[in-house]
Motif scaffolding. Sequence first.
Motif, short mmCIF file in Angstrom:
data_model
loop_
_atom_site.label_atom_id
_atom_site.label_comp_id
_atom_site.label_asym_id
_atom_site.label_seq_id
_atom_site.Cartn_x
_atom_site.Cartn_y
_atom_site.Cartn_z
N UNK A 52 -5.89 9.70 -0.71
CA UNK A 52 -6.76 9.80 0.70
C UNK A 52 -7.18 8.61 1.11
N UNK A 53 -7.94 7.63 0.14
CA UNK A 53 -8.47 6.29 0.65
C UNK A 53 -7.47 5.42 1.21
N UNK A 54 -6.29 5.47 0.30
CA UNK A 54 -5.24 4.46 0.57
C UNK A 54 -4.48 4.86 1.86
N UNK A 55 -4.41 6.14 2.14
CA UNK A 55 -3.63 6.55 3.48
C UNK A 55 -4.97 6.44 4.58
N UNK A 56 -6.03 6.26 4.32
CA UNK A 56 -7.07 5.97 5.56
C UNK A 56 -6.91 4.43 5.79
N UNK A 98 0.67 -1.19 0.03
CA UNK A 98 -0.01 -0.02 -0.04
C UNK A 98 0.91 1.22 0.05
N UNK A 99 2.07 1.13 0.75
CA UNK A 99 3.00 2.56 0.84
C UNK A 99 3.37 2.68 -0.58
N UNK A 100 3.93 1.59 -1.21
CA UNK A 100 4.28 1.69 -2.70
C UNK A 100 3.24 2.33 -3.68
N UNK A 101 1.99 1.74 -3.39
CA UNK A 101 1.08 2.20 -4.32
C UNK A 101 0.78 3.68 -3.84
N UNK A 102 0.69 4.09 -2.81
CA UNK A 102 0.75 5.68 -2.24
C UNK A 102 1.88 6.56 -2.93
N UNK A 103 3.02 5.93 -2.91
CA UNK A 103 4.19 6.32 -3.36
C UNK A 103 3.95 6.77 -5.16
N UNK A 104 3.76 5.82 -5.65
CA UNK A 104 3.42 5.77 -7.03
C UNK A 104 2.27 6.97 -7.54
N UNK A 157 -7.11 18.20 -14.23
CA UNK A 157 -7.52 18.75 -12.63
C UNK A 157 -8.46 17.66 -12.62
N UNK A 158 -9.46 17.19 -13.27
CA UNK A 158 -10.10 15.77 -12.76
C UNK A 158 -9.27 14.72 -12.62
N UNK A 159 -8.26 14.53 -13.47
CA UNK A 159 -7.42 13.46 -13.16
C UNK A 159 -6.72 13.46 -11.89
N UNK A 160 -6.34 14.72 -11.71
CA UNK A 160 -5.51 15.00 -10.29
C UNK A 160 -6.40 14.80 -9.11
N UNK A 161 -7.65 15.31 -9.25
CA UNK A 161 -8.83 15.03 -8.35
C UNK A 161 -8.86 13.38 -7.89
N UNK A 162 -9.12 12.63 -9.08
CA UNK A 162 -9.24 11.23 -8.97
C UNK A 162 -8.13 10.71 -8.12
N UNK A 163 -6.73 11.17 -8.50
CA UNK A 163 -5.50 10.46 -7.90
C UNK A 163 -5.44 10.86 -6.58
N UNK A 164 -5.83 12.00 -6.19
CA UNK A 164 -5.88 12.73 -4.82
C UNK A 164 -6.78 11.98 -3.75
#
Length: 225
Positions: free
Chosen positions: A196-200, A86-92, A185-192
């Motif tokens: 957020x979900x992965x960090x939770x 998950x940490x690797x996924x967040x980093x990516x 911006x939409x792509x950026x929002x999706x990634x952000x």
Amino acid sequence: MLQKVFVIGVCFVALIGCTEKIPQESKQSKLEVPTQATQQKSESIEQERIRLAEEKVRTTRRQIVVSSIKQLEQQMDLLSQIMLGRQQKISNLELQANQLETDLRTYNGKVESFIMAHKTSIACMGAVDASLDESNQYSKAVKDVAGVATIACGIALLSNDEFRKEVFFVIDQLTQADSYAKNIKDDLKVIQSHIYTENESLEKEKYETNKLTSDIQKYQSQLEI
């Protein structure tokens, strides 16, 4: 003479009585010794049985505790692998987000350069009855440029067909630029949102890891008893 015989007889009877009592007392003593030895042996056997039973209980309890620790450690290992992934996924995802932010800044810089390069067309948009949609994110920049421009949109300039085409070309380019920038911006929002979900999820897994660590320590303390 009769008196002596009588005394001797009494002594003889007394001597026989004493002789008979000694073997009886000796016999009773011999019987009591085996009885005490048997009782002590029984008590020793019972104590050993109790000790073995308690030892078995301790061994069983220890085996249960050790088994529980192994299960928790397996859960820890699995959770650690999940967290690592998950940490690797967040980093990516963060790299992707940073790249999109960089792309957006770079693109906006190019759009600003485009606007400055076409100040004449922008200043004369109103004169040819053309304008950007208010929802266009570059409309403010266009208004600011048009507001400070000192270009006179003369009749000759406005009647020039090539110039009119250029004005509408600028509007079309800024419309496309707005759409492209909004997609970024939409792509950026999706990634952000994914970040957020992965960090939770990662925080929940960290909490679970701490709980497992605490449980393992509790079980280990039981082994020390």
